[in-house]
Design a protein around this motif. Structure first.
Motif, PDB file in Angstrom:
ATOM      1  N   ASN A 135      -7.988   2.494   2.059  1.00  0.00           N
ATOM      2  CA  ASN A 135      -8.834   3.549   2.613  1.00  0.00           C
ATOM      3  C   ASN A 135     -10.312   3.170   2.561  1.00  0.00           C
ATOM      4  OD1 ASN A 135      -9.172   6.000   3.885  1.00  0.00           O
ATOM      5  ND2 ASN A 135      -9.251   7.172   1.984  1.00  0.00           N
ATOM      6  N   VAL A 136     -10.732   2.487   1.508  1.00  0.00           N
ATOM      7  CA  VAL A 136     -12.121   2.034   1.411  1.00  0.00           C
ATOM      8  C   VAL A 136     -12.437   1.064   2.553  1.00  0.00           C
ATOM      9  CG1 VAL A 136     -13.728   0.642   0.042  1.00  0.00           C
ATOM     10  CG2 VAL A 136     -12.341   2.405  -1.066  1.00  0.00           C
ATOM     11  N   ILE A 137     -11.544   0.107   2.777  1.00  0.00           N
ATOM     12  CA  ILE A 137     -11.757  -0.871   3.844  1.00  0.00           C
ATOM     13  C   ILE A 137     -11.685  -0.208   5.207  1.00  0.00           C
ATOM     14  CG2 ILE A 137     -10.770  -2.920   4.943  1.00  0.00           C
ATOM     15  CD1 ILE A 137      -9.899  -3.817   2.128  1.00  0.00           C
ATOM     16  N   ALA A 138     -10.718   0.683   5.394  1.00  0.00           N
ATOM     17  CA  ALA A 138     -10.597   1.384   6.673  1.00  0.00           C
ATOM     18  C   ALA A 138     -11.842   2.223   6.959  1.00  0.00           C
ATOM     19  CB  ALA A 138      -9.351   2.275   6.668  1.00  0.00           C
ATOM     20  N   GLY A 139     -12.386   2.849   5.924  1.00  0.00           N
ATOM     21  CA  GLY A 139     -13.613   3.625   6.106  1.00  0.00           C
ATOM     22  C   GLY A 139     -14.769   2.756   6.549  1.00  0.00           C
ATOM     23  N   ARG A 140     -14.864   1.544   5.982  1.00  0.00           N
ATOM     24  CA  ARG A 140     -15.915   0.614   6.400  1.00  0.00           C
ATOM     25  C   ARG A 140     -15.766   0.223   7.866  1.00  0.00           C
ATOM     26  NH1 ARG A 140     -20.597  -0.620   4.515  1.00  0.00           N
ATOM     27  NH2 ARG A 140     -20.299  -2.599   5.606  1.00  0.00           N
ATOM     28  N   LEU A 141     -14.524   0.195   8.359  1.00  0.00           N
ATOM     29  CA  LEU A 141     -14.268  -0.188   9.747  1.00  0.00           C
ATOM     30  C   LEU A 141     -14.239   1.016  10.687  1.00  0.00           C
ATOM     31  CD1 LEU A 141     -11.505  -2.890   9.181  1.00  0.00           C
ATOM     32  CD2 LEU A 141     -13.936  -3.247   9.621  1.00  0.00           C
ATOM     33  N   GLY A 142     -14.546   2.192  10.159  1.00  0.00           N
ATOM     34  CA  GLY A 142     -14.650   3.377  11.003  1.00  0.00           C
ATOM     35  C   GLY A 142     -13.349   4.096  11.265  1.00  0.00           C
ATOM     36  N   PRO A 187      -7.826  10.727   4.972  1.00  0.00           N
ATOM     37  CA  PRO A 187      -7.701  11.361   3.654  1.00  0.00           C
ATOM     38  C   PRO A 187      -6.862  10.490   2.722  1.00  0.00           C
ATOM     39  CG  PRO A 187      -7.293  12.960   5.407  1.00  0.00           C
ATOM     40  CD  PRO A 187      -7.347  11.617   6.060  1.00  0.00           C
ATOM     41  N   TRP A 188      -7.294  10.389   1.478  1.00  0.00           N
ATOM     42  CA  TRP A 188      -6.589   9.519   0.535  1.00  0.00           C
ATOM     43  C   TRP A 188      -5.133   9.923   0.321  1.00  0.00           C
ATOM     44  CZ3 TRP A 188      -5.319  10.511  -4.857  1.00  0.00           C
ATOM     45  CH2 TRP A 188      -4.830   9.384  -5.516  1.00  0.00           C
ATOM     46  N   PRO A 189      -4.780  11.214   0.204  1.00  0.00           N
ATOM     47  CA  PRO A 189      -3.365  11.564   0.054  1.00  0.00           C
ATOM     48  C   PRO A 189      -2.506  11.054   1.204  1.00  0.00           C
ATOM     49  CG  PRO A 189      -4.732  13.442  -0.515  1.00  0.00           C
ATOM     50  CD  PRO A 189      -5.648  12.416   0.087  1.00  0.00           C
ATOM     51  N   ARG A 190      -3.031  11.105   2.425  1.00  0.00           N
ATOM     52  CA  ARG A 190      -2.278  10.577   3.559  1.00  0.00           C
ATOM     53  C   ARG A 190      -2.101   9.073   3.417  1.00  0.00           C
ATOM     54  NH1 ARG A 190      -4.953  11.285   9.276  1.00  0.00           N
ATOM     55  NH2 ARG A 190      -4.476  13.480   8.838  1.00  0.00           N
ATOM     56  N   ALA A 191      -3.143   8.401   2.959  1.00  0.00           N
ATOM     57  CA  ALA A 191      -3.052   6.945   2.779  1.00  0.00           C
ATOM     58  C   ALA A 191      -1.979   6.598   1.750  1.00  0.00           C
ATOM     59  CB  ALA A 191      -4.410   6.394   2.346  1.00  0.00           C
ATOM     60  N   VAL A 192      -1.887   7.391   0.678  1.00  0.00           N
ATOM     61  CA  VAL A 192      -0.869   7.137  -0.348  1.00  0.00           C
ATOM     62  C   VAL A 192       0.530   7.274   0.245  1.00  0.00           C
ATOM     63  CG1 VAL A 192       0.115   7.951  -2.519  1.00  0.00           C
ATOM     64  CG2 VAL A 192      -2.363   7.828  -2.256  1.00  0.00           C
ATOM     65  N   GLY A 193       0.756   8.344   1.006  1.00  0.00           N
ATOM     66  CA  GLY A 193       2.070   8.543   1.622  1.00  0.00           C
ATOM     67  C   GLY A 193       2.432   7.428   2.579  1.00  0.00           C
ATOM     68  N   MET A 194       1.470   7.009   3.401  1.00  0.00           N
ATOM     69  CA  MET A 194       1.724   5.931   4.354  1.00  0.00           C
ATOM     70  C   MET A 194       1.978   4.609   3.633  1.00  0.00           C
ATOM     71  SD  MET A 194      -1.149   6.944   7.206  1.00  0.00           S
ATOM     72  CE  MET A 194      -0.734   5.646   8.372  1.00  0.00           C
ATOM     73  N   TYR A 195       1.292   4.408   2.516  1.00  0.00           N
ATOM     74  CA  TYR A 195       1.483   3.161   1.767  1.00  0.00           C
ATOM     75  C   TYR A 195       2.853   3.132   1.096  1.00  0.00           C
ATOM     76  CZ  TYR A 195      -0.790  -1.119   0.272  1.00  0.00           C
ATOM     77  OH  TYR A 195      -1.140  -2.443   0.143  1.00  0.00           O
ATOM     78  N   TYR A 196       3.295   4.266   0.574  1.00  0.00           N
ATOM     79  CA  TYR A 196       4.643   4.339   0.011  1.00  0.00           C
ATOM     80  C   TYR A 196       5.673   3.946   1.078  1.00  0.00           C
ATOM     81  CZ  TYR A 196       4.598   6.336  -4.719  1.00  0.00           C
ATOM     82  OH  TYR A 196       4.493   6.511  -6.082  1.00  0.00           O
ATOM     83  N   ARG A 197       5.520   4.521   2.264  1.00  0.00           N
ATOM     84  CA  ARG A 197       6.483   4.257   3.335  1.00  0.00           C
ATOM     85  C   ARG A 197       6.475   2.781   3.742  1.00  0.00           C
ATOM     86  NH1 ARG A 197       5.428   7.671   8.522  1.00  0.00           N
ATOM     87  NH2 ARG A 197       3.620   6.281   8.531  1.00  0.00           N
ATOM     88  N   SER A 198       5.283   2.196   3.847  1.00  0.00           N
ATOM     89  CA  SER A 198       5.202   0.790   4.268  1.00  0.00           C
ATOM     90  C   SER A 198       5.825  -0.125   3.220  1.00  0.00           C
ATOM     91  CB  SER A 198       3.748   0.403   4.534  1.00  0.00           C
ATOM     92  OG  SER A 198       2.999   0.301   3.340  1.00  0.00           O
ATOM     93  N   GLN A 199       5.615   0.176   1.942  1.00  0.00           N
ATOM     94  CA  GLN A 199       6.222  -0.639   0.892  1.00  0.00           C
ATOM     95  C   GLN A 199       7.745  -0.542   0.929  1.00  0.00           C
ATOM     96  OE1 GLN A 199       3.637  -0.845  -3.037  1.00  0.00           O
ATOM     97  NE2 GLN A 199       3.731   1.243  -2.315  1.00  0.00           N
ATOM     98  N   PHE A 200       8.248   0.661   1.180  1.00  0.00           N
ATOM     99  CA  PHE A 200       9.696   0.837   1.234  1.00  0.00           C
ATOM    100  C   PHE A 200      10.293   0.049   2.398  1.00  0.00           C
ATOM    101  CE2 PHE A 200      13.553   3.138   2.548  1.00  0.00           C
ATOM    102  CZ  PHE A 200      14.268   3.092   1.350  1.00  0.00           C
ATOM    103  N   ILE A 201       9.636   0.099   3.548  1.00  0.00           N
ATOM    104  CA  ILE A 201      10.116  -0.670   4.706  1.00  0.00           C
ATOM    105  C   ILE A 201      10.081  -2.158   4.391  1.00  0.00           C
ATOM    106  CG2 ILE A 201       9.623  -1.278   7.108  1.00  0.00           C
ATOM    107  CD1 ILE A 201       8.549   1.557   7.495  1.00  0.00           C
ATOM    108  N   ASN A 202       9.018  -2.612   3.750  1.00  0.00           N
ATOM    109  CA  ASN A 202       8.928  -4.019   3.367  1.00  0.00           C
ATOM    110  C   ASN A 202      10.056  -4.434   2.428  1.00  0.00           C
ATOM    111  OD1 ASN A 202       6.647  -4.597   4.887  1.00  0.00           O
ATOM    112  ND2 ASN A 202       5.229  -4.319   3.193  1.00  0.00           N
TER     113      ASN A 202
END
Length: 346
Positions: A66-73, A77-92
């Motif tokens: 989220n910090v890097i994404a914010g720098r890139l515009g 929201p951080w809670p959404r980022a956490v949920g999306m990261y959980y999902r991406s790790q599970f798919i991986n």
């Protein structure tokens, strides 16, 4: 488009063949006993500790992203980022290659942010920085704690790093396109980090992520009955995690088990113990993600339903207003209160 699809399928096929080949070779060498022992070592306290460590690592990784994404515009929201990261790790963890979840995360976020290019770049920078920090930590740990392994671990890890750098250098020298891509990605990393303060935050989050994974592997090792001194455990664990990050695997399986068996054998603890620990670690990696994935899915469903439930009421009220306006005001006044006008605050 067909060429891209064929290239994608070719890459998946290579990952499946190589990762599956390593896993089969390990099984043929040691048999199924160490794998079964790892599975039989699962118990509730181990799962609970793994869930807590994974939650901490995921929260830190999502904050880094989220910090890097914010720098890139394209922040979120951080809670959404956490949920999306959980999902991406599970798919991986369940699909070949270990990168499909990251691609899905980039596409999903790109659609939400209406900027697929920047969202993809944010994910690429986030993963690149995470891998670089892990690599640096691996070299440091092996330089400090690798001496007890007969001087084998550090040279092998160093040879692997040199090989990767050599392949990239040769590709860059041979292809102008590769050089362009490398320059573009380097510029994206500089933009994503932006300043020393941001870099410190991102590196700090990456250290937390690696530390949680190392702790999880140490717990898995203890659970299968292997008694390994802390410094040796640390050296073995960084090698195993580095092997697990190689994107040639079957949902994480393959190189991880091979590296674990080899590293435990070099350390004098036996190949079977390493494979058992790696097997349990792989199972824990999947189990510990399930609560976060389920929670994120439920939150998404609740959000969609509540959002969908409010829209008909608002649209119905707007339609009632627009039907009444021609009788109570001039056409110009009516136009000022069209639904689009209300949303824009005119």
């Amino acid at each position: 488009m067909r060429a891209i699809v064929r290239s994608s399928w070719f890459g998946v096929a290579v990952r499946v063949i190589v990762g599956g080949g390593i896993l089969v070779a390990v099984a043929l060498h040691v048999g199924t006993g160490p794998f079964l022992h790892g599975l039989q070592s699962i118990d509730p306290p181990v799962i609970g500790a793994s869930i807590l460590l994974t939650a901490t690592a995921t929260a830190a990784a999502a904050w880094r992203w989220n910090v890097i994404a914010g720098r890139l515009g394209v922040g979120m929201p951080w809670p959404r980022a956490v949920g999306m990261y959980y999902r991406s790790q599970f798919i991986n963890s369940v699909l070949p290659g270990g990168v499909v979840g990251d691609v899905h995360r980039a596409v999903d976020h790109g659609r939400r942010a209406q900027s697929l290019a920047m969202a993809a770049r944010a994910v690429a920078v986030e993963r690149t920085v995470g891998q670089l920090v892990q690599l640096v930590l691996t070299v440091i740990v092996l330089a400090v704690a690798g001496a007890g392994f007969g001087g084998v671990l550090l040279p092998v890890a160093g040879a692997g790093v040199v090989l990767v750098v050599a392949v990239v250098a040769v590709a860059a020298l041979a292809s102008a396109r590769v050089r362009t891509v490398l320059r573009r990605e380097a510029a994206a990393v500089r933009l994503g980090l932006g300043s020393a303060t941001v870099a410190v935050r991102v590196v700090g989050a990456s250290i937390v992520v690696v530390a949680c994974h190392l702790a999880t592997f140490a717990i898995a090792t203890a659970a299968v009955g292997a008694s390994v001194p802390p410094l040796r455990m640390l050296a073995i664990a960084v090698v195993v995690l580095l092997a697990a990050s190689i994107p040639v695997n079957l949902g994480g399986w393959g190189p991880r088990e091979g590296a674990a068996g080899w590293a435990f054998a070099v350390a004098g603890f036996g190949t079977a113990a390493g494979i058992s620990a790696a097997t349990l670690f792989g199972v824990l990696a999947i189990l510990s993600l399930l609560p976060g994935v389920i929670a994120a899915a439920l939150a998404s469903i609740v959000h969609r339903r509540s959002h969908h439930g409010r829209l008909p009421v608002r649209d119905h009220q707007l339609r009632r207003l627009t039907r009444r306006l021609p009788r109570h005001g001039t056409p110009a006044e009516a136009g000022a209160l069209e639904p689009g006008g209300l949303r824009q605050g005119r």
